[in-house]
Scaffold this motif. Sequence first.
Motif, PDB file in Angstrom:
ATOM      1  N   PHE A  55      -5.560   0.789  24.341  1.00 11.89           N
ATOM      2  CA  PHE A  55      -3.940  -0.232  24.472  1.00 11.89           C
ATOM      3  C   PHE A  55      -4.486  -1.647  24.280  1.00 11.89           C
ATOM      4  O   PHE A  55      -3.612  -2.412  23.492  1.00 11.89           O
ATOM      5  N   GLU A  56      -5.606  -2.174  24.854  1.00 11.70           N
ATOM      6  CA  GLU A  56      -6.008  -3.696  24.835  1.00 11.70           C
ATOM      7  C   GLU A  56      -6.304  -3.962  23.402  1.00 11.70           C
ATOM      8  O   GLU A  56      -6.086  -5.076  22.860  1.00 11.70           O
ATOM      9  N   THR A  57      -6.986  -2.875  22.959  1.00  9.91           N
ATOM     10  CA  THR A  57      -7.557  -2.979  21.425  1.00  9.91           C
ATOM     11  C   THR A  57      -6.331  -3.401  20.352  1.00  9.91           C
ATOM     12  O   THR A  57      -6.352  -4.060  19.458  1.00  9.91           O
ATOM     13  N   ARG A  58      -5.274  -2.514  20.767  1.00 10.92           N
ATOM     14  CA  ARG A  58      -4.092  -2.598  19.888  1.00 10.92           C
ATOM     15  C   ARG A  58      -3.671  -4.021  19.907  1.00 10.92           C
ATOM     16  O   ARG A  58      -2.936  -4.727  19.013  1.00 10.92           O
ATOM     17  N   ILE A  59      -3.267  -4.481  21.147  1.00 13.05           N
ATOM     18  CA  ILE A  59      -2.623  -5.706  21.327  1.00 13.05           C
ATOM     19  C   ILE A  59      -3.644  -6.828  20.869  1.00 13.05           C
ATOM     20  O   ILE A  59      -2.955  -7.826  20.122  1.00 13.05           O
ATOM     21  N   LEU A  60      -4.686  -6.825  20.997  1.00 12.22           N
ATOM     22  CA  LEU A  60      -5.584  -8.007  20.495  1.00 12.22           C
ATOM     23  C   LEU A  60      -5.515  -7.961  19.064  1.00 12.22           C
ATOM     24  O   LEU A  60      -5.477  -8.805  18.229  1.00 12.22           O
ATOM     25  N   GLU A  61      -5.459  -6.576  18.397  1.00 10.68           N
ATOM     26  CA  GLU A  61      -5.515  -6.601  16.860  1.00 10.68           C
ATOM     27  C   GLU A  61      -4.379  -7.304  16.246  1.00 10.68           C
ATOM     28  O   GLU A  61      -4.315  -7.955  15.248  1.00 10.68           O
ATOM     29  N   ALA A  62      -3.158  -6.819  17.014  1.00  7.91           N
ATOM     30  CA  ALA A  62      -1.851  -7.657  16.836  1.00  7.91           C
ATOM     31  C   ALA A  62      -1.817  -9.167  16.692  1.00  7.91           C
ATOM     32  O   ALA A  62      -1.312  -9.809  15.850  1.00  7.91           O
ATOM     33  N   LEU A  63      -2.634  -9.624  17.822  1.00  8.06           N
ATOM     34  CA  LEU A  63      -2.573 -11.011  18.045  1.00  8.06           C
ATOM     35  C   LEU A  63      -3.384 -11.583  16.858  1.00  8.06           C
ATOM     36  O   LEU A  63      -3.162 -12.732  16.363  1.00  8.06           O
ATOM     37  N   ALA A  64      -4.636 -10.770  16.604  1.00  8.58           N
ATOM     38  CA  ALA A  64      -5.379 -11.329  15.334  1.00  8.58           C
ATOM     39  C   ALA A  64      -4.579 -11.308  14.073  1.00  8.58           C
ATOM     40  O   ALA A  64      -4.770 -12.460  13.361  1.00  8.58           O
ATOM     41  N   GLN A  65      -3.804 -10.490  13.927  1.00  6.41           N
ATOM     42  CA  GLN A  65      -3.088 -10.420  12.562  1.00  6.41           C
ATOM     43  C   GLN A  65      -2.271 -11.802  12.663  1.00  6.41           C
ATOM     44  O   GLN A  65      -1.484 -12.180  11.556  1.00  6.41           O
ATOM     45  N   LEU A  66      -1.628 -11.999  13.827  1.00  2.00           N
ATOM     46  CA  LEU A  66      -0.790 -13.090  13.919  1.00  2.00           C
ATOM     47  C   LEU A  66      -1.213 -14.302  13.628  1.00  2.00           C
ATOM     48  O   LEU A  66      -0.742 -15.271  12.583  1.00  2.00           O
ATOM     49  N   THR A  67      -2.397 -14.662  14.121  1.00  2.00           N
ATOM     50  CA  THR A  67      -3.023 -16.017  13.735  1.00  2.00           C
ATOM     51  C   THR A  67      -3.493 -15.948  12.191  1.00  2.00           C
ATOM     52  O   THR A  67      -3.759 -16.998  11.546  1.00  2.00           O
ATOM     53  N   GLN A  68      -4.012 -14.731  11.755  1.00  2.00           N
ATOM     54  CA  GLN A  68      -4.476 -14.639  10.328  1.00  2.00           C
ATOM     55  C   GLN A  68      -3.379 -15.112   9.434  1.00  2.00           C
ATOM     56  O   GLN A  68      -3.656 -15.562   8.381  1.00  2.00           O
ATOM     57  N   GLY A  69      -2.165 -14.797   9.873  1.00  2.00           N
ATOM     58  CA  GLY A  69      -1.196 -15.259   8.980  1.00  2.00           C
ATOM     59  C   GLY A  69      -0.587 -16.463   9.179  1.00  2.00           C
ATOM     60  O   GLY A  69       0.360 -16.980   8.546  1.00  2.00           O
ATOM     61  N   GLY A  70      -1.047 -17.237   9.934  1.00  2.00           N
ATOM     62  CA  GLY A  70      -0.900 -18.701  10.084  1.00  2.00           C
ATOM     63  C   GLY A  70      -0.182 -19.337  11.148  1.00  2.00           C
ATOM     64  O   GLY A  70      -0.234 -20.681  11.411  1.00  2.00           O
ATOM     65  N   THR A  71       0.068 -18.552  12.024  1.00  2.00           N
ATOM     66  CA  THR A  71       0.655 -18.864  13.335  1.00  2.00           C
ATOM     67  C   THR A  71      -0.451 -19.241  14.290  1.00  2.00           C
ATOM     68  O   THR A  71      -1.465 -18.379  14.688  1.00  2.00           O
ATOM     69  N   ARG A  72      -0.376 -20.596  14.746  1.00  2.00           N
ATOM     70  CA  ARG A  72      -1.228 -20.968  15.903  1.00  2.00           C
ATOM     71  C   ARG A  72      -1.172 -20.216  17.338  1.00  2.00           C
ATOM     72  O   ARG A  72       0.120 -20.144  17.770  1.00  2.00           O
ATOM     73  N   LEU A  73      -1.964 -19.826  17.969  1.00  2.00           N
ATOM     74  CA  LEU A  73      -1.850 -18.965  19.217  1.00  2.00           C
ATOM     75  C   LEU A  73      -2.601 -19.709  20.503  1.00  2.00           C
ATOM     76  O   LEU A  73      -3.681 -20.058  20.262  1.00  2.00           O
ATOM     77  N   TYR A  74      -1.914 -20.009  21.419  1.00  2.00           N
ATOM     78  CA  TYR A  74      -2.445 -20.902  22.435  1.00  2.00           C
ATOM     79  C   TYR A  74      -2.227 -19.704  23.955  1.00  2.00           C
ATOM     80  O   TYR A  74      -1.147 -19.209  24.113  1.00  2.00           O
ATOM     81  N   PHE A  75      -3.095 -19.664  24.731  1.00  2.00           N
ATOM     82  CA  PHE A  75      -3.218 -18.906  26.014  1.00  2.00           C
ATOM     83  C   PHE A  75      -3.440 -19.645  27.269  1.00  2.00           C
ATOM     84  O   PHE A  75      -4.654 -20.422  27.110  1.00  2.00           O
ATOM     85  N   MET A  76      -2.564 -19.437  28.149  1.00  2.00           N
ATOM     86  CA  MET A  76      -3.151 -20.140  29.313  1.00  2.00           C
ATOM     87  C   MET A  76      -3.281 -18.995  30.503  1.00  2.00           C
ATOM     88  O   MET A  76      -2.395 -18.076  30.457  1.00  2.00           O
ATOM     89  N   HIS A  77      -3.946 -19.047  31.409  1.00  3.05           N
ATOM     90  CA  HIS A  77      -4.345 -17.946  32.291  1.00  3.05           C
ATOM     91  C   HIS A  77      -3.193 -17.896  33.322  1.00  3.05           C
ATOM     92  O   HIS A  77      -2.748 -18.956  33.862  1.00  3.05           O
ATOM     93  N   GLY A  78      -2.888 -16.756  33.988  1.00  4.16           N
ATOM     94  CA  GLY A  78      -2.188 -16.326  34.777  1.00  4.16           C
ATOM     95  C   GLY A  78      -3.121 -15.906  35.913  1.00  4.16           C
ATOM     96  O   GLY A  78      -4.201 -15.984  36.309  1.00  4.16           O
ATOM     97  N   ASN A  79      -2.098 -15.523  37.173  1.00  4.43           N
ATOM     98  CA  ASN A  79      -2.806 -14.917  38.379  1.00  4.43           C
ATOM     99  C   ASN A  79      -3.312 -13.075  38.108  1.00  4.43           C
ATOM    100  O   ASN A  79      -3.876 -12.855  39.007  1.00  4.43           O
ATOM    101  N   ARG A  80      -2.802 -12.611  36.961  1.00  2.00           N
ATOM    102  CA  ARG A  80      -3.046 -11.418  36.776  1.00  2.00           C
ATOM    103  C   ARG A  80      -4.507 -11.223  35.544  1.00  2.00           C
ATOM    104  O   ARG A  80      -5.158 -10.254  35.610  1.00  2.00           O
ATOM    105  N   ASP A  81      -4.501 -12.335  34.758  1.00  2.00           N
ATOM    106  CA  ASP A  81      -5.453 -12.159  33.732  1.00  2.00           C
ATOM    107  C   ASP A  81      -6.273 -13.369  33.564  1.00  2.00           C
ATOM    108  O   ASP A  81      -6.759 -14.099  32.801  1.00  2.00           O
TER     109      ASP A  81
END
Length: 242
Positions: A55-81
């Motif tokens: 499950f996690e691998t599929r989500i990470l691969e989709a995010l990688a495809q997003l950034t490879q397509g040119g969209t910048r991705l920023y992540f801030m930690h929450g209390n769960r992750d």
Amino acid sequence: MTTLLISDLHLHAGAPEIAEGFLAYLERQARHAGALYILGDFFEAWIGDDYQGAFETRILEALAQLTQGGTRLYFMHGNRDFLIGDGFAQATGATLLPDPSIVDLDGERVLLMHGDSLCTRDEAYMKFRAMARDPQWQAQILALPVEQRLELAKNLRSQSGEANSNKAEDIMDVTPDEVIATMATHGVRTLIHGHTHRPAVHELEVDGEVARRMVLGDWQPNQGWEIRAEDGGGLELRRFAL
């Protein structure tokens, strides 16, 4: 150029509708945006970058495809992750942001936070937050075998649910004075956060000036929440169907 901000998806394999909705969101909305900000609690739990199921691998691969397509991705930690680290960033092409962070949105300095640090009336949670964000404590947790970390995450979620069921509603919301003090300290008139699962736009006053607090909602099987910032078009809190 469009900037999108989301939070509190709480992704996990047991909620496939939300996961599929998010993957569709990446394809239909996010890939056309200049940047996507994820403001914490993206996953229901994250036990370390060294563990990824299918499950996690599929989500990470989709995010990688997003950034490879040119969209910048920023992540801030929450209390769960809060254990997401450099491995996640490298795998997805994301930039990890400190909490809080100031960004420019439509020509305005905007303060981004997950939001949990504003809930100062919840003293028990604030003690847990201080421990969970401590690098030494995190290192001790990450040194445990995967099986122990999975069990620990399960227990923490169960304890959190039980504790929250016995707390007054206002205790789990932000402390108004803390919001004003935080915005004043950073010299901003717009704050965006998640965490509370109470989507709204609140008007307030900071140092004698009109200000606003924009709260992102949590995603459900049938709907998601975003803040959309358009160049010259301002900021808009939107609910949409998944």
